[in-house]
Design a protein around this motif. Structure first.
Motif, mmCIF file in Angstrom:
data_model
loop_
_atom_site.group_PDB
_atom_site.id
_atom_site.type_symbol
_atom_site.label_atom_id
_atom_site.label_comp_id
_atom_site.label_asym_id
_atom_site.label_seq_id
_atom_site.Cartn_x
_atom_site.Cartn_y
_atom_site.Cartn_z
ATOM 1 N N THR A 239 0.833 -1.202 0.000
ATOM 2 C CA THR A 239 0.000 0.000 0.000
ATOM 3 C C THR A 239 0.865 1.249 0.000
ATOM 4 N N ILE A 240 1.880 1.230 0.883
ATOM 5 C CA ILE A 240 2.754 2.399 0.957
ATOM 6 C C ILE A 240 3.467 2.625 -0.372
ATOM 7 N N ALA A 241 3.925 1.527 -0.991
ATOM 8 C CA ALA A 241 4.615 1.662 -2.276
ATOM 9 C C ALA A 241 3.682 2.243 -3.339
ATOM 10 N N VAL A 242 2.426 1.762 -3.356
ATOM 11 C CA VAL A 242 1.481 2.256 -4.358
ATOM 12 C C VAL A 242 1.173 3.735 -4.099
ATOM 13 N N ILE A 243 0.979 4.101 -2.828
ATOM 14 C CA ILE A 243 0.729 5.511 -2.524
ATOM 15 C C ILE A 243 1.939 6.353 -2.895
ATOM 16 N N GLY A 244 3.134 5.803 -2.660
ATOM 17 C CA GLY A 244 4.346 6.499 -3.074
ATOM 18 C C GLY A 244 4.330 6.766 -4.565
ATOM 19 N N MET A 245 3.924 5.757 -5.337
ATOM 20 C CA MET A 245 3.835 5.918 -6.794
ATOM 21 C C MET A 245 2.840 7.023 -7.155
ATOM 22 N N ILE A 246 1.693 7.037 -6.438
ATOM 23 C CA ILE A 246 0.689 8.054 -6.732
ATOM 24 C C ILE A 246 1.249 9.444 -6.447
ATOM 25 N N LEU A 247 1.990 9.568 -5.329
ATOM 26 C CA LEU A 247 2.565 10.866 -5.002
ATOM 27 C C LEU A 247 3.587 11.281 -6.059
ATOM 28 N N ILE A 248 4.368 10.309 -6.549
ATOM 29 C CA ILE A 248 5.310 10.621 -7.634
ATOM 30 C C ILE A 248 4.529 11.081 -8.871
ATOM 31 N N GLY A 249 3.409 10.397 -9.139
ATOM 32 C CA GLY A 249 2.578 10.775 -10.280
ATOM 33 C C GLY A 249 2.046 12.193 -10.142
ATOM 34 N N ILE A 250 1.611 12.548 -8.918
ATOM 35 C CA ILE A 250 1.089 13.896 -8.692
ATOM 36 C C ILE A 250 2.204 14.931 -8.868
ATOM 37 N N THR A 251 3.399 14.592 -8.341
ATOM 38 C CA THR A 251 4.539 15.489 -8.515
ATOM 39 C C THR A 251 4.828 15.693 -9.999
ATOM 40 N N ALA A 252 4.828 14.584 -10.746
ATOM 41 C CA ALA A 252 5.075 14.687 -12.183
ATOM 42 C C ALA A 252 4.016 15.569 -12.842
ATOM 43 N N THR A 253 2.743 15.385 -12.442
ATOM 44 C CA THR A 253 1.665 16.200 -12.993
ATOM 45 C C THR A 253 1.960 17.682 -12.783
ATOM 46 N N LEU A 254 2.344 18.012 -11.545
ATOM 47 C CA LEU A 254 2.575 19.423 -11.217
ATOM 48 C C LEU A 254 3.787 19.974 -11.977
ATOM 49 N N LEU A 255 4.882 19.212 -11.993
ATOM 50 C CA LEU A 255 6.089 19.707 -12.655
ATOM 51 C C LEU A 255 5.861 19.869 -14.156
#
Lengths: 457, 76, 247
Positions: A239-255
């Motif tokens: 779960t933590i790994a998947v949430i980590g991926m989502i946070l990376i995805g959100i960061t990518a979206t913003l950048l």
């Protein structure tokens, strides 16, 4: 009968702005008076809605609650999907045995059995048993939050970050839709009025992992992040790994949004007005029925229509030999050097390329490609899948890069078609393909090279 | 004062709009006509946007838009 | 003057909106603010008899469906949810154009009982376009939970329009709504809309414009609304009229 409409009102010179002000003012004056006359309000001692809102959007609890809710949803999805997934796969492969017997007893040729049972049916069975359980859990949970009216509050919480990136807070809502399906996410970008911000939302929607990619992320996370541990802990770590991926995805979206609004889509942020609807008590029963019929079945059906022909093609590629290597192996060997540079291998990259029609089939293709028999065998446990990957030289870096590539790479075929329809532009559709792909390659390359230089694998 | 200057919990009445064209239309459409009572319900966790109660609806506005609305503070 | 036969003219116009109906099938438009349970009303009325697509030439979702009541089949067209018909987004344009040019037999405006005042903005604007409409006041249970009580009779009287209270997700009040729709289609249920009176200056301009428009366009359209749009400098409507009546 010739006439000029302009001639009719030429003589009247009420400036449009003043006219509009007066009209709106009169309408609101009427509305106010009518409402005052017909509404009786009783003062409530405790305003629970306001209390709930304080909790969900306050500086102290707003963000922790948001992350916690996301965490709970994914934990339930991951933890709850395991058992039904196993049951379904047992069921489907049981049916396969019977089908095989039927086909072979009927005297049909081996290639027929290969194409339709080992190719089409197995891929279908895989896609359904891997995808259906997480979707059937995730969609209703998410629809519940949507029904409650939580999503606009998320937009309210996060808008400042999006403003800083030159985009619209409503982009959050389109990203939420993207969790279900990126094609749906792209369509939902219609809620953003300004063309510039809408286009940014369309081009970056793909960085939110859709339901076709969740099973991939979850499966790999389970194997490599929590593999050696007991089941409960591995669920938590996954779960933590998947949430980590989502946070990376959100960061990518913003950048990437920031990058776009500084380069290709320059402009000042448009006006932002967001109506926050009152909370509604969700109708649990109806939500479940609706999300299963409208969303789960719809997405599943779409995946299945792609999976069956894809299964046939993969079976062919794996079983047609040129010299003494199959087409599949030859293609993988060709891709291998480049794939290694970005932390993958030739088979993984090929699975992503062949998975263009739908992300759901990437993992089935990969498994089929790895298996020397050229067709997917029965993999009834996630450990067996893990062993298969380890036997093909996977390390945690391979797992990480595969997850990152899955998260960041080009949108699936359906989403690209949707983007083409929504933007009516080949240029932007092409951008929607190239931009994330470039990001995926760059990120995977940097991660792989850094890890290797530091000697961590 | 400007609308974004009202503090959470405080009330104010709209005096005038400084916007033109499309933005003005949007603000008017929300019911921000002169004389309208507005309340700052809360600010976003990151300080912006702010949630306002306008004619029975809850509407979030960024500082840029709320800065186009001139208001007079009202004690309640 | 282009269109002489009124009913066939309307059908041509409706087809331009991708709404196909024979003359026996009354067309009902569903309008309202977002988040009022409009789609719940739509789903509750049509059930599985619905399909979705886009409005012609626009990337705006269009949903249509049918329902039967007392032996008559009605075609229900779900308009995009909007707060207003004044600001020019694609959604508002579609909703406004369909109500005006598509001339539905009845327009049902779905409103949220918990924030009536906000909904009345749209209500008064739609009232200006068509007299054939019903106010469906939804989410009555939520209003009750929030201790907001609405005097339905008085509201109906103040608007001059039938007001039907509903709780669409519990299917409460929907039979009343269908009865009202049927009554209005048959011409038994009539309305006397109490329109907004604007400033003297505007009302005078309207009094000046309406007879002049009438001499060119005839009485087929609601000329007061058209005059309002002309005064507003609505370029789209002006072009539309110019195209239709110039030759």
């Amino acid at each position: 009968m010739a006439m000029n409409i302009k001639d009719i009102y030429k003589g009247l010179d009420i400036p449009a702005d003043i006219f509009r002000d007066k009209v709106v003012k009169s309408i609101y004056a009427h509305a106010e008076e009518t409402a005052k006359d017909v509404i009786i309000r009783e003062n409530k001692r405790v305003d629970w809605d306001k209390k709930l809102d304080d909790f969900l959007t306050s500086p102290l609890t707003g963000f922790p609650v948001m992350l916690l809710l996301l965490g709970i949803i994914f934990w339930l999805t991951i933890a709850g999907a395991n058992v039904p997934s196993g049951i379904l796969s047992d069921l489907f492969f049981g049916i396969e045995d019977k089908l095989s017997a039927l086909v072979l007893n009927a005297g049909l040729p081996a290639w027929f059995h290969g194409l339709f049972i080992q190719g089409a049916y197995r891929t279908l069975a895989w896609v359904v048993s891997v995808m259906l359980p997480p979707m059937a859990i995730f969609f209703p949970l998410f629809t519940l939050l949507e029904d409650l009216g939580y999503l606009p509050r998320v937009a309210f919480n996060l808008d400042r970050v999006f403003k800083a990136c030159g985009t619209h807070g409503k982009q959050v809502l389109t990203m939420c839709m993207g969790f279900g399906c990126n094609a749906a996410g792209v369509i939902s970008c219609r809620i953003i009025d300004s063309p510039r911000e809408k286009l940014i939302a369309v081009l970056t929607n793909n960085f939110v992992p859709c339901n076709g990619r969740f099973p991939t992320l979850i499966a790999i996370a389970m194997i490599f992040m929590g593999g050696a541990l007991v089941l409960e802990k591995s669920t938590m770590l996954a779960t933590i790994a998947v949430i980590g991926m989502i946070l990376i995805g959100i960061t990518a979206t913003l950048l990437v949004s920031l990058f776009l609004s500084k380069t290709l889509l320059r402009g000042i942020p448009s006006t932002f007005t967001l109506e926050i609807p009152p909370f509604r008590k969700p109708q649990v029963g109806k939500v479940i029925v609706r999300s299963i019929f409208d969303r789960t079945i719809f997405v599943l059906f779409r995946a299945m229509t792609v999976a069956a022909p894809a299964g046939i093609i993969i079976w062919l590629a794996a079983n047609v030999y040129v010299g003494n290597t199959s087409i599949l192996a030859a293609a993988a060997a060709f891709l291998d050097p480049f794939a290694r540079a970005i932390g993958l291998d030739g088979f993984i990259l090929m699975a992503f390329i062949l998975g263009l029609p739908a992300n759901e089939i990437v993992l089935p293709i990969l498994i089929m490609a790895y298996l020397s028999t050229g067709a997917m065998v029965e993999l009834d446990s996630i450990e067996e899948m893990g062993n298969l990957f380890l036997n093909h030289g996977w390390t945690w870096l391979t797992a990480l890069c595969t997850m990152l590539f899955s998260l960041l790479h080009y949108p699936c075929g359906t989403t690209l078609l949707t983007i083409a329809k929504e933007t009516k532009s080949i240029k932007w559709t092409l951008t929607a393909f190239l931009l994330p792909t470039t990001v995926a390659v760059l990120v995977c390359f940097c991660v792989a090279q850094t890890v290797r230089i530091l000697g961590l694998v | 004062m400007k609308m974004f200057e009202i503090q959470p919990g405080e009330y104010a009445r709209v005096r005038s709009l400084e916007a033109e064209g499309n933005i003005r239309r949007r603000l008017l459409d929300l019911g921000l006509v002169p004389g309208t009572l507005v309340q700052n319900i809360r600010r976003s966790p990151l300080g912006d946007p702010t949630l306002y109660a306008i004619r029975g609806a809850m509407i979030a506005l960024r500082k840029e838009e709320a800065g186009l609305v001139n208001v007079d503070k009202e004690e309640r | 003057m282009g269109l002489t036969n009124q009913s066939s003219g309307i059908n041509v116009l409706r087809e331009r909106f991708n709404v196909k109906s024979n003359l026996e099938q009354p067309v009902i438009a569903l309008a309202g603010n977002p988040n009022t349970g409009k789609s719940t009303v739509f789903n509750a009325l049509t059930g599985l008899n619905q399909h979705t697509g886009n409005w012609p030439g626009k990337t705006v979702l269009q949903a249509q469906g049918t329902f039967s009541y007392k032996g008559v089949e009605y075609r229900l067209v779900d308009l995009p949810g909007t707060y207003s018909l004044l600001a020019n987004s694609a959604e508002e344009e579609v909703a406004r154009d369909f109500i005006y040019f598509g001339n539905p037999d009845v327009t049902v405006v779905v409103g949220d009982a918990t924030c009536l005042e906000r909904n009345l903005n749209l209500v008064y604007q739609i009232m200006e376009i068509t007299p054939k409409w019903i106010f469906c006041l939804n989410l009555m249970d939520e209003a009750k939970r929030k201790k907001v009580y609405i005097n339905i009779e008085k509201l109906s009287e103040k608007l001059g329009i039938p007001v039907i209270p509903t709780v669409a997700r519990k299917e409460e009040g929907l039979t009343d709504l269908k009865e009202a729709i049927a009554g209005m289609v048959r011409g038994e249920l009539t309305t006397r809309p109490r329109l907004v009176r604007y400033d003297r200056e505007i009302e005078e301009a309207l009094d000046y414009l309406v007879p002049r428009l009438s001499s060119v366009i005839g009485e087929r359209y609601n000329l007061r609304w058209l005059a309002l749009k002309l005064l507003d400098g609505d370029q789209q409507i002006i072009n539309h009229l110019q195209a239709q009546f110039s030759n």
